[in-house]
Scaffold this active site. Structure first.
Site, short mmCIF file in Angstrom:
data_model
loop_
_atom_site.label_atom_id
_atom_site.label_comp_id
_atom_site.label_asym_id
_atom_site.label_seq_id
_atom_site.Cartn_x
_atom_site.Cartn_y
_atom_site.Cartn_z
N SER A 76 0.83 -1.21 0.00
CA SER A 76 0.00 0.00 0.00
C SER A 76 0.86 1.26 0.00
O SER A 76 2.06 1.21 0.30
CB SER A 76 -0.95 0.00 1.21
OG SER A 76 -0.21 0.03 2.40
N ASP A 77 0.21 2.36 -0.32
CA ASP A 77 0.89 3.65 -0.31
C ASP A 77 -0.13 4.74 0.00
O ASP A 77 -1.28 4.67 -0.44
CB ASP A 77 1.55 3.94 -1.66
CG ASP A 77 2.49 5.13 -1.57
OD1 ASP A 77 3.61 4.94 -1.06
OD2 ASP A 77 2.09 6.24 -1.96
N THR A 78 0.31 5.72 0.78
CA THR A 78 -0.55 6.85 1.15
C THR A 78 0.10 8.15 0.68
O THR A 78 1.30 8.35 0.88
CB THR A 78 -0.75 6.91 2.68
OG1 THR A 78 -1.38 5.70 3.12
CG2 THR A 78 -1.64 8.09 3.07
N SER A 113 -3.86 3.78 -1.39
CA SER A 113 -4.12 2.68 -2.33
C SER A 113 -3.59 1.40 -1.73
O SER A 113 -2.52 1.39 -1.11
CB SER A 113 -3.44 2.96 -3.67
OG SER A 113 -3.96 4.12 -4.26
#
Length: 195
Positions: A76-78, A113
């Site tokens: 995931s990535d923010t 995501s």
């Protein structure tokens, strides 16, 4: 329930974030942590959730050739999206100050995501939450940076920390997304993958 169906799968969380790891524990998921370094760079043409989608998928690539049939890899990535710019993790104290000052007395979006990768498929989902800060004073921003060192957080803040408690006046969307993981989407997507 999902937990019975997940027993035959190995869930791999590829994140060093203690907040994401805690969410997985809180969801009651059995998982293991595997970490591989990835250079978090993306094409400059990407906008908004395209950036976090791309980076979440990018983080899955080093694992591609070692996944087994019953593995589900989660990456995931923010990012924080403000004034048509993606704010990642601050490089230093000045960068953190400038990010927080820019978001003072304004609304920004937090986008996370999450990419689910197996040997046969890949699915990426994302959540967008609108967060509004009050007018933050320079003293408040400096106090927060000095005491909480938010250099590992996109947008230079953690909603669960002091700055969130004194500064955030409105939030539209998922709270856990702002902390770093839209847990409702993780649960929903895993449920759909193991039907």
């Amino acid at each position: 329930m999902i937990y019975d169906r997940l027993e035959s799968y190995t869930i791999i969380l590829a994140s060093g974030s203690p907040r994401r790891q805690q969410f997985f524990k809180d969801l009651g998921l059995n998982f293991e942590i595997r970490l591989k370094p990835v250079k978090e760079e993306y094409p400059k043409r990407l906008r908004h959730f395209e950036i976090s989608d791309y980076l979440a998928q990018l983080k899955s690539l080093p694992f591609k050739n070692e996944l087994k049939d019953n593995d589900i890899l989660i990456t995931s990535d923010t990012i924080v999206w403000h004034n048509d710019i993606a704010l990642g993790k601050p490089k230093n104290q000045d960068d953190a100050f400038n990010m927080l000052m820019a978001m003072s007395n304004a609304t920004h979006e937090v986008i996370t995501s999450v990419c689910f990768t197996s040997t046969t498929s890949q699915k990426t989902v994302n959540a967008v939450t609108k967060v509004t800060f009050k007018a933050l004073s320079e003293d408040e921003i400096n106090y927060y940076i000095d005491n909480f060192r938010p250099f590992d957080k996109a947008g230079a803040y953690g909603i669960q920390e002091w700055i969130g408690q004194i500064g955030i006046v409105n939030i539209e969307g998922s709270y856990t997304n702002v902390v770093g993981l839209p847990t409702h989407l993780v649960y929903k997507t895993l449920n759909s993958m193991v039907l």
